[in-house]
Design an enzyme around this catalytic site. Structure first.
Site, PDB file in Angstrom:
ATOM      1  N   THR A   1       0.839  -1.204   0.000  1.00  0.00           N
ATOM      2  CA  THR A   1       0.000   0.000   0.000  1.00  0.00           C
ATOM      3  C   THR A   1       0.872   1.251   0.000  1.00  0.00           C
ATOM      4  O   THR A   1       1.925   1.278   0.626  1.00  0.00           O
ATOM      5  CB  THR A   1      -0.910   0.013   1.239  1.00  0.00           C
ATOM      6  OG1 THR A   1      -1.664  -1.195   1.268  1.00  0.00           O
ATOM      7  CG2 THR A   1      -1.857   1.209   1.213  1.00  0.00           C
ATOM      8  N   GLY A  55      -5.687  -4.737   6.409  1.00  0.00           N
ATOM      9  CA  GLY A  55      -6.905  -4.067   5.987  1.00  0.00           C
ATOM     10  C   GLY A  55      -8.118  -4.337   6.845  1.00  0.00           C
ATOM     11  O   GLY A  55      -8.845  -3.416   7.233  1.00  0.00           O
TER      12      GLY A  55
END
Lengths: 140, 177
Positions: A1, A55
């Site tokens: 990310t 996440g």
């Protein structure tokens, strides 16, 4: 990310986050990154946040909005970042990292993982790091 | 007001083999975004440019360098938001797009929606004239290696359950985004 937060000369803040997800993830699985309040948040009245990490855990604690609320309560960008990361560790036993920018230009960053690559640029000073408590500086 | 930008390239156990590339990548991205700010650009333009730089860098697992799902395909998520009116745009499970953050920007700027996913996100990309790129151009040898290791791990776990006659879900994912 990957992610970014910024403050421009007019006092506007913004954030962006982008990811390829997790290796061998279930098709259709979506993590925190594209979810407002989890993968990031921003409001000119407070500041901006971009997150990274596990996440599902980040979604459960609405990590970015959590940091925004701490800053609204008067905590500095660094205090808010540290408190939210600690909350995620305590509440869902998971790890991640955040970059935070308050609307007054104050910077915060925190991570509970082994490493997080980060860099900031303010007043022509470039700061960057990778390991915990590591901060290198150079003139831009 | 002092223009300021801050970027990250992910928080996980970044291996030593990727350490230097990760640091150089975030330094390059923050400079790209700062140039936008000091030249009078907006915060939202700055974060988009910075994240595009990171997506274009195969050292990071977004855009070029994305990891592979269990079907050995690339599915990417991205979001962008501005703090004046709280306008936001996002895409999820989008495929064959080099810079998902810019597609998210189009969702913010060109629609009344906040999040488009999967086939709908790709249809929107086509509608907006965003080029479709072959998936192979987004995949790095490192991503393939990680995928092979993870699938082998999953196979081992699956075998363990089978040998014990236990019908349980196999963990298909570990680690971080």
């Amino acid at each position: 990310t990957v992610g970014a937060v910024a403050l421009d000369s007019k006092g506007n803040v913004a954030f962006a986050t982008s990811t390829g997800g997790i290796t061998a993830k279930r098709p259709g699985r979506v993590g925190d990154s594209p979810l407002i309040g989890s993968g990031g948040y921003c409001d000119n009245r407070v500041g901006a946040v971009s997150t990274t990490g596990h996440g599902e855990a980040i979604i459960k604690v609405c990590l970015a909005k959590h940091i925004m609320q701490y800053m609204e309560q008067g905590y500095t960008a660094q205090e808010a970042s540290d408190k939210a990361i600690q909350y995620m560790t305590d509440r869902v036993q998971s790890s991640g990292g955040v970059i935070t920018l308050k609307n007054n230009g104050e910077i915060g960053l925190s991570f509970s993982t082994e490493r997080m690559a980060w860099a900031s640029l303010q007043s022509n000073t470039l700061n960057y790091g990778l390991n915990p408590d590591e901060k290198c500086s150079e003139k831009f | 007001i002092t223009p300021t930008i801050l970027v990250h390239g992910g928080a996980w156990g970044i291996p030593d083999t990727l350490a230097e590339a990760s640091v150089e990548g975030v330094k390059a991205a923050v400079k790209v975004g700062y140039e936008v700010l000091v030249n009078g650009g907006s915060a939202v333009d700055a974060v988009e440019r910075a994240v595009r730089s990171l997506e274009d860098n195969p050292a990071f697992d977004a855009g070029h360098g994305s990891v592979l799902n269990s079907l050995k395909q690339v599915e990417m998520d991205a979001v962008i938001m501005e703090g004046d009116h709280l306008n936001a745009g996002a895409v999820a499970c989008v495929q064959n797009i080099a810079n998902p953050v810019s597609l998210a920007r189009l969702v913010m700027d060109k629609t009344d929606h906040v999040l488009l996913v999967g086939r709908g996100a790709n249809m929107f990309a086509t509608e907006m004239g965003v080029p479709s790129v072959p998936m192979e151009t987004l995949v790095t040898p490192n991503a393939v290696k990680e995928w092979e290791e993870m699938m082998a791990y999953n196979q081992t776990i699956r075998s363990c359950f089978k040998n014990r006659n236990i019908d349980e879900a196999v963990p298909v994912q570990t680690g971080h985004d």
